[in-house]
Design a protein around this motif. Structure first.
Motif, PDB file in Angstrom:
ATOM      1  N   GLU A  40     -20.183  -8.328   7.613  1.00 52.18           N
ATOM      2  CA  GLU A  40     -18.866  -8.664   7.074  1.00 52.18           C
ATOM      3  C   GLU A  40     -17.817  -8.466   8.164  1.00 52.18           C
ATOM      4  O   GLU A  40     -17.854  -7.482   8.903  1.00 52.18           O
ATOM      5  CB  GLU A  40     -18.526  -7.795   5.865  1.00 52.18           C
ATOM      6  CG  GLU A  40     -17.208  -8.183   5.209  1.00 52.18           C
ATOM      7  CD  GLU A  40     -16.931  -7.424   3.922  1.00 52.18           C
ATOM      8  OE1 GLU A  40     -15.900  -7.702   3.295  1.00 52.18           O
ATOM      9  OE2 GLU A  40     -17.747  -6.550   3.559  1.00 52.18           O
ATOM     10  N   VAL A  41     -16.898  -9.417   8.263  1.00 54.72           N
ATOM     11  CA  VAL A  41     -15.848  -9.366   9.276  1.00 54.72           C
ATOM     12  C   VAL A  41     -14.508  -9.108   8.601  1.00 54.72           C
ATOM     13  O   VAL A  41     -14.123  -9.820   7.666  1.00 54.72           O
ATOM     14  CB  VAL A  41     -15.793 -10.677  10.089  1.00 54.72           C
ATOM     15  CG1 VAL A  41     -14.619 -10.652  11.062  1.00 54.72           C
ATOM     16  CG2 VAL A  41     -17.105 -10.891  10.836  1.00 54.72           C
ATOM     17  N   LEU A  42     -13.802  -8.098   9.091  1.00 46.81           N
ATOM     18  CA  LEU A  42     -12.508  -7.722   8.533  1.00 46.81           C
ATOM     19  C   LEU A  42     -11.475  -7.582   9.645  1.00 46.81           C
ATOM     20  O   LEU A  42     -11.814  -7.258  10.784  1.00 46.81           O
ATOM     21  CB  LEU A  42     -12.607  -6.387   7.787  1.00 46.81           C
ATOM     22  CG  LEU A  42     -13.604  -6.281   6.633  1.00 46.81           C
ATOM     23  CD1 LEU A  42     -13.661  -4.841   6.140  1.00 46.81           C
ATOM     24  CD2 LEU A  42     -13.222  -7.228   5.501  1.00 46.81           C
ATOM     25  N   VAL A  43     -10.203  -7.795   9.292  1.00 48.47           N
ATOM     26  CA  VAL A  43      -9.091  -7.519  10.205  1.00 48.47           C
ATOM     27  C   VAL A  43      -8.436  -6.235   9.727  1.00 48.47           C
ATOM     28  O   VAL A  43      -7.875  -6.184   8.627  1.00 48.47           O
ATOM     29  CB  VAL A  43      -8.072  -8.668  10.226  1.00 48.47           C
ATOM     30  CG1 VAL A  43      -6.945  -8.366  11.213  1.00 48.47           C
ATOM     31  CG2 VAL A  43      -8.753  -9.986  10.581  1.00 48.47           C
ATOM     32  N   LEU A  44      -8.517  -5.188  10.561  1.00 47.93           N
ATOM     33  CA  LEU A  44      -8.003  -3.879  10.182  1.00 47.93           C
ATOM     34  C   LEU A  44      -7.194  -3.282  11.322  1.00 47.93           C
ATOM     35  O   LEU A  44      -7.727  -3.049  12.421  1.00 47.93           O
ATOM     36  CB  LEU A  44      -9.157  -2.926   9.824  1.00 47.93           C
ATOM     37  CG  LEU A  44     -10.017  -3.280   8.609  1.00 47.93           C
ATOM     38  CD1 LEU A  44     -11.211  -2.339   8.534  1.00 47.93           C
ATOM     39  CD2 LEU A  44      -9.192  -3.205   7.336  1.00 47.93           C
ATOM     40  N   ASP A  45      -5.914  -3.033  11.086  1.00 49.20           N
ATOM     41  CA  ASP A  45      -5.072  -2.293  12.044  1.00 49.20           C
ATOM     42  C   ASP A  45      -5.172  -2.837  13.467  1.00 49.20           C
ATOM     43  O   ASP A  45      -5.490  -2.111  14.416  1.00 49.20           O
ATOM     44  CB  ASP A  45      -5.440  -0.799  12.034  1.00 49.20           C
ATOM     45  CG  ASP A  45      -5.278  -0.178  10.658  1.00 49.20           C
ATOM     46  OD1 ASP A  45      -4.350  -0.590   9.938  1.00 49.20           O
ATOM     47  OD2 ASP A  45      -6.093   0.693  10.306  1.00 49.20           O
ATOM     48  N   GLY A  79     -21.154 -13.331  12.719  1.00 53.82           N
ATOM     49  CA  GLY A  79     -19.763 -13.341  12.305  1.00 53.82           C
ATOM     50  C   GLY A  79     -18.897 -13.922  13.414  1.00 53.82           C
ATOM     51  O   GLY A  79     -19.215 -13.767  14.603  1.00 53.82           O
ATOM     52  N   VAL A  80     -17.818 -14.585  13.044  1.00 52.75           N
ATOM     53  CA  VAL A  80     -16.935 -15.241  14.008  1.00 52.75           C
ATOM     54  C   VAL A  80     -15.484 -14.969  13.643  1.00 52.75           C
ATOM     55  O   VAL A  80     -15.116 -14.944  12.463  1.00 52.75           O
ATOM     56  CB  VAL A  80     -17.180 -16.768  14.045  1.00 52.75           C
ATOM     57  CG1 VAL A  80     -16.139 -17.476  14.913  1.00 52.75           C
ATOM     58  CG2 VAL A  80     -18.584 -17.068  14.566  1.00 52.75           C
ATOM     59  N   GLY A  81     -14.678 -14.754  14.683  1.00 50.95           N
ATOM     60  CA  GLY A  81     -13.232 -14.668  14.511  1.00 50.95           C
ATOM     61  C   GLY A  81     -12.565 -15.641  15.465  1.00 50.95           C
ATOM     62  O   GLY A  81     -12.946 -15.726  16.644  1.00 50.95           O
TER      63      GLY A  81
END
Length: 223
Positions: A40-45, A79-81
């Motif tokens: 899972e890919v998340l954007v955090l801080d 996962g990719v961003g």
């Protein structure tokens, strides 16, 4: 899946190898069915974080000053961003994110196509793939005025079709594997399944085998 194997079986007597098998080409997948999502890919801080349910732990990369995340996605083991400055990709059990900065005047892609072990992105200048087997980004430049006609991704195989060639992507053999299209050859359909890509044109059927990174063809009977 059964339908794909039936199609390959019918074509087998007519298939002609048109690429040399690379070292390690006999490797096969032991779990060819679609995988459960384990990343899972998340954007955090101001970080892009990959949470790994398979290997455990987290893999994070810090965003640059004024860098903005435009798109994220994950499937299976990859996962990719996509940000306004670079492309980032990660796989399960990866020690770090892989990255590719955009070239001068190159615009960010809108999104990525994801399979269980592969990811695919195209820009006006490059085809960029992520090999979830080794955890590496691979790329090949597009020629001047070379036009992308189609992109497809299966669980373990992907392809970019342009007006000049087809580029098969394999996470087993590693990298892009090209085959040239013939002059004025017209593409009729492009399909990607678990481990195969099938391209049908008005002249032939091209089949890319992801486990070996090779292309084969069957010539069509013209009437």
């Amino acid at each position: 899946m059964a339908r794909t194997w039936h199609t390959i079986a019918l074509l087998a007597p007519f298939l002609l190898p048109i690429a040399v098998e690379p070292p390690g080409a006999r490797a096969q997948f032991h779990d060819e069915i679609p995988l459960a999502d384990v990343l899972e890919v998340l954007v955090l801080d101001r970080h892009l974080v990959a949470i790994d349910a398979e290997g455990g732990g987290q893999t994070a990369v810090k965003l640059r000053l004024n860098e903005n995340v435009l798109w994220t996605g994950s499937r299976g083991k990859v996962g990719v961003g996509i940000t306004d400055q670079r492309l980032l990709a990660v796989a399960t059990r990866s020690a770090a994110w892989q990255e590719a900065d955009y070239q001068l005047t190159e615009s960010p892609p809108a999104s990525a196509l994801l399979g269980d072990r592969v990811a695919l992105v195209t820009t006006a200048r490059r085809a960029i793939g992520f090999d979830g087997g080794s955890g590496n980004l691979v790329e090949t430049p597009l020629g001047l005025r070379e036009t992308v006609l189609a992109k497809r991704v299966g669980e373990n195989a992907a392809v970019v079709v342009t007006d000049r060639r087809a580029l098969g992507l394999s996470p087993t053999a590693g990298g892009f594997f090209p085959v040239d299209l013939q002059l004025t050859e017209k593409i009729e359909s492009v399909q990607a399944s678990a481990n195969f890509v099938t391209i049908t044109s008005d002249r032939r059927v091209l089949i890319f085998r992801s486990p070996t990174g090779t292309w084969e063809e069957r010539l069509r009977t013209l009437r």
